[in-house]
Structure formats: C-alpha cells, structure tokens
Design an enzyme around this catalytic site. Structure first.
Site, PDB file in Angstrom:
ATOM      1  N   ASP A 122      33.722  37.196  33.535  1.00  0.00           N
ATOM      2  CA  ASP A 122      33.040  38.117  32.617  1.00  0.00           C
ATOM      3  C   ASP A 122      31.564  38.214  33.015  1.00  0.00           C
ATOM      4  OD1 ASP A 122      31.710  39.356  30.439  1.00  0.00           O
ATOM      5  OD2 ASP A 122      33.204  38.615  29.028  1.00  0.00           O
ATOM      6  N   SER A 170      32.677  41.079  22.325  1.00  0.00           N
ATOM      7  CA  SER A 170      31.289  41.012  22.770  1.00  0.00           C
ATOM      8  C   SER A 170      30.360  40.692  21.590  1.00  0.00           C
ATOM      9  CB  SER A 170      30.924  42.334  23.457  1.00  0.00           C
ATOM     10  OG  SER A 170      29.739  42.225  24.183  1.00  0.00           O
ATOM     11  N   HIS A 174      34.892  42.120  31.331  1.00  0.00           N
ATOM     12  CA  HIS A 174      34.196  41.822  30.078  1.00  0.00           C
ATOM     13  C   HIS A 174      35.172  42.118  28.949  1.00  0.00           C
ATOM     14  CE1 HIS A 174      31.294  41.328  27.002  1.00  0.00           C
ATOM     15  NE2 HIS A 174      31.169  42.614  26.716  1.00  0.00           N
TER      16      HIS A 174
END
Length: 500
Positions: free
Chosen positions: A443, A214, A470
C-alpha cells in the site's frame, strides 16, 4: 437536497441518546430519487443506478449547542436484496478526507450483484459534513483558481518560504470567506463520528456495521472510541495510524510510494518496451529527466490544456495507488515521451476531482479543512524547520517529491481561524467488540505498518493482503473479499496471521 419522497418513516431513536439530541436521533428519513443529490459529472452517472434511494439527515452544526444551527448530511442507500436474511445497514466511507461516501456506495452497489453483502445489508453511503451533497459545502478556491494553481511552477529560491506562506495564508483566508469560520470549526472527524451515531439511530440500527477505507479508518476509530458499545462490526481497510504525527505520516507515505514505484518500474522493465528503459535501477532517473522540463515548460494535454510538473507528479502518484492502473500509467509516461500529456492529465484530474466539464469536487478544499481541525497546527518556524529536516532525512530521493515539497514554511493550518478539535493519539476503546483491520503489504498511501499499529491499538484482528494496492476489500482479491464478508455477515474473524 430533497428528492421525490418514496418512504418517510421514523425508525429511531434506537440505542442510547446523548442529552439534547432526541429530535435528531429519532428523525424520519425521506428516501427518494437521487438525481437531485448529484453534484458532479461522476455522481450524475452513479446516482442513476438501479434501486438507489437518497435522503438528507439533519444534525447540529455544533454538538455543544444542539438547539442552534442545523446542517444536512447526504445519504444514499441500496436496500438488501433479501428481506428475510437482512442483517441491517452497512455504512460506508471511502476516505480522503473529502471523498463522497454516497458515490462510493453507489459504485459498490453497481459491482455487487453477486456479492453476499448486497443480499444481507442495506448499503448506505454518507457524505461527511461539508463534503459532496452535504450542506453547507466547504469551499475555498474557485474552479478557475484551481486550474491556475496547477500550472504554477514549483516554488524555489531565496523567497520560497515567504511565497509559500503568502499562498498558505491566502488559501486559509479564502476558505473563511467562502465557507465561514463557524462551519470550519466543526468540520472535523470528531463531529463526523457523532453524525454517524445519529445516522445509526435514524436508520433504526441498534448497532453499527461500518466499512471504512483509508481516512475512513480514522472516522471508524473515532467512532469506536466515542461509541464502543454501539458497534456490531467494523472493517477498517488501508489504515491510518491513529498515533502518527506529521513527520511520521509524511515519511511513511513517501516511503510507501517509493516502494510502489520500484515495484511498478521492476514490472515495466521486464517488458519488451518500457518508457523507463530496461534497467529498474535507472528507471527513476529516467522519469526525473522526463519530468524536469515540465517545471518551466508544460506540454500539451487535452484541448487547450497543459500538463504541468505538479500535474505529472500527481498523475504518477495516482497511477501507483493500484497495480490495476500500472498499464495505463505506463502508457501515459510513454505518451509523455512524445510530448503528449493528455493521459497523465486525466490521471491528475482523477486525483484532484476535476470532471470533464471543468468543474471540481470539493475533495481537496475539504481535505485541508479537515486536517486543519483534526491535527494541532504548527505555528513555530523553528519547529517547522526541525520537522522538515527530519522529513528530508527520512524520505528517499524520489520522483514523487521535489525540493519544493520540503520548504520549511508555515502551512495553511498555521493560518487557520479556528482551533483543532482532535489530535493524533492512542485510542481508548473499552467495551469495543473485536473488529477487523485490513492492510496491504504494498500500500503506497497508508503503509502496511500503519494497519499493524491500528490493529494493535484497537485489539483488532489483522488481515494481511499481499498486493500492491491502496485498500483491498471489495476489489480484485477474492480471498480478502471472502474473509471480510464472512466477518461482516457471521462475525467470523480470520485466524491470527491470515494472509491473502
């Protein structure tokens, strides 16, 4: 936070050392027990894991004045189980900004008993400056203030802009009062990337092996741009588009969550009983009707606590991060139908970093602090109004957003006391070896296309994972785990177009 020393050894300096930083690059690390590094209920559990060691890394607060104030970066490692086959250290960051890399490494170590990475690499997590065990910590609001904020109804009406800006300014003022402007000025990704190179050297690593999830992909991208020749391998999973402005980022994320909700709803309505009804096309309207009363009347949650509208929306978003959470999210929504908000409240607590003891991590204080120095502030109301118009035009009508999310008001960063230290841009990484980007088709938080763009920008190999999650690496997808491990261990990249 010193632990009980078990090993003190200087392994650096290794590799090129920027001027004036020899002392930092060559510093010894004192590895010891991790208990004293725990800062919240979760880390207290995780840091009791077997064979974990912790230490502190000293770095300059301001790299422009390396002989000035020093700060500490918290480290946690689990050493490679095969001394003869050890490749080096694998440095890990889970994202946020604001999440603890120490907790992430401890969590991965708990699950990696049969993982080839744990045999070949020391797993090393670090808490970026200002976060978790690193000191000084970013602090804006007290635990009580965070609890109170969560119960506030959405801001609406003719005074919405003024009220929102007043709250934004008060938040910024509290960050300055509780953290200090000097720390806030040096909290951004630019400086975290420099810290990571100091860490590489202090670990005795000629080249960096890095795993970023991320926002951790933004750290990896910044490191690749600043130190391309110091990289051996990088896996960047759940990519942040390095060149996306605020409008593009919000639109991309909102559309990503809408797509995830539609997939969740489609799966739910196929069941004999679904709290969102039997028609996927009407599921969102059902959820809207269920959440609407919470705007004025929160419902009972755990103990004396209440579930507010903002908490319920946060909980739904948390539940959409991974398909593995869908059953629990469905149960939470079903409970809400009967007036029980406890499970959704726990989901919101998880997202917001609130422990069962009522204490919060500083993830959301740090989230704002980092963004306010990573991106240029917008102080022109005409620009804000234009941005909000484009966002409203670009995002779908969704239960995950509300009119109060799109008020054309100056945000906290407009009142930030220090200038930004970076901005979105196309990275330039001459000399960077081939690295690997992982992107999931479903995602919600960092949409698939962001991974495509990052891979192109870095001339990286792209692994596409067909999943509603995710991030994917080191999760339930065996194919992604195998491909990623082969790359990190043998530098074998997946063929173009590879899908898991």
């Amino acid at each position: 936070m010193p632990g009980t020393p078990v090993a003190v050894k200087a392994l650096g300096p290794v590799g090129p050392v920027p001027a004036g930083l020899d002392e930092f690059y060559g510093q010894p690390l004192s590895w010891g027990a991790c208990a004293e590094f725990a800062t919240d209920a979760m880390s207290k559990v995780l840091y009791n894991g077997k064979n974990l060691q912790c230490a502190s890394l000293s770095v300059p607060l301001d790299y422009a004045t390396p002989d000035g104030r020093e700060i500490s970066i918290g480290l946690l490692r689990k050493q490679a189980t095969s001394a003869t086959d050890r490749i080096g250290a694998l440095v890990i960051n889970p994202g946020g900004p604001g999440q603890s890399g120490m907790s992430a490494a401890a969590s991965i170590a708990r699950e990696s008993w049969d993982d080839p990475l744990s045999a070949r690499f020391d797993l090393v997590g670090f808490d970026p400056r200002g976060i978790g065990s690193s000191e000084p910590a970013v602090k804006c609001l007290s635990d009580a203030e965070k609890d109170a904020d969560r119960l506030e109804p959405p801001i609406t009406g003719p005074d919405a802009v003024a009220k929102t800006e007043q709250e934004s300014k008060e938040f910024a003022d509290k960050c300055v009062a509780n953290t200090g402007a000097e720390v806030l000025a040096n909290i951004g990704t630019r400086d975290v990337a420099k810290d990571m190179d100091v860490l590489r050297s202090a670990l005795g690593e000629q080249k960096l092996n890095y795993l970023g999830f991320s926002y951790g992909t933004r750290i990896g991208t910044a490191y690749a741009e600043a130190f391309p020749g110091n990289v051996r391998a990088m896996v960047l999973d759940g990519a942040v588009d390095p060149n996306a402005d605020r409008v593009a980022s919000v639109i991309g994320q909102q559309n990503g969550f809408k797509k995830a909700f539609d997939s969740f709803a489609a799966a739910c309505v196929e069941k004999e009983v679904c709290p969102l009804g039997g028609d996927a096309a009407q599921a969102e309207a059902k959820l809207d009707a269920l959440l609407e009363p919470l705007k004025t009347t929160p419902v009972k949650a755990t103990g004396s606590r209440k579930l507010s509208y903002s908490d319920a929306v946060t909980a739904v978003a948390q539940g959409l991060y991974s398909e593995e959470l869908w059953d629990l999210l469905e149960e939470g929504i079903n409970n809400l139908v009967t007036g029980d908000g406890a499970m959704l409240g726990q989901f919101a607590d998880l997202y917001l970093g609130r422990g069962p003891d009522g204490k919060y991590t500083n993830i959301h204080d740090a989230f704002t602090a980092v963004h306010c120095v990573d991106d240029p502030p917008v102080k022109d109301r005409a620009v804000v109004e234009d941005q909000m118009r484009r966002i409203r035009d670009g995002v779908p009508k969704s239960s995950l957003n509300d009119d109060s999310d799109f008020i054309a008001a100056l945000d906290e960063c407009a009142f930030w006391p220090v200038p930004n230290t970076s901005q979105p841009h196309e990275p330039k990484t001459p000399g960077l070896p081939k690295v690997m980007v992982v992107s999931s088709t479903g995602d919600p938080a960092t949409p698939y296309e962001s991974g495509v763009k990052l891979a192109k920008a870095l001339n990286a190999s792209l692994l596409t994972v067909e999943a509603n999650s995710h991030t994917a690496f080191l999760g339930e997808n065996g194919c992604a785990n195998e491909v990623g491990a082969e790359y990190l261990i043998d530098l074998k990249l997946p063929a173009e177009g590879t899908k898991c």
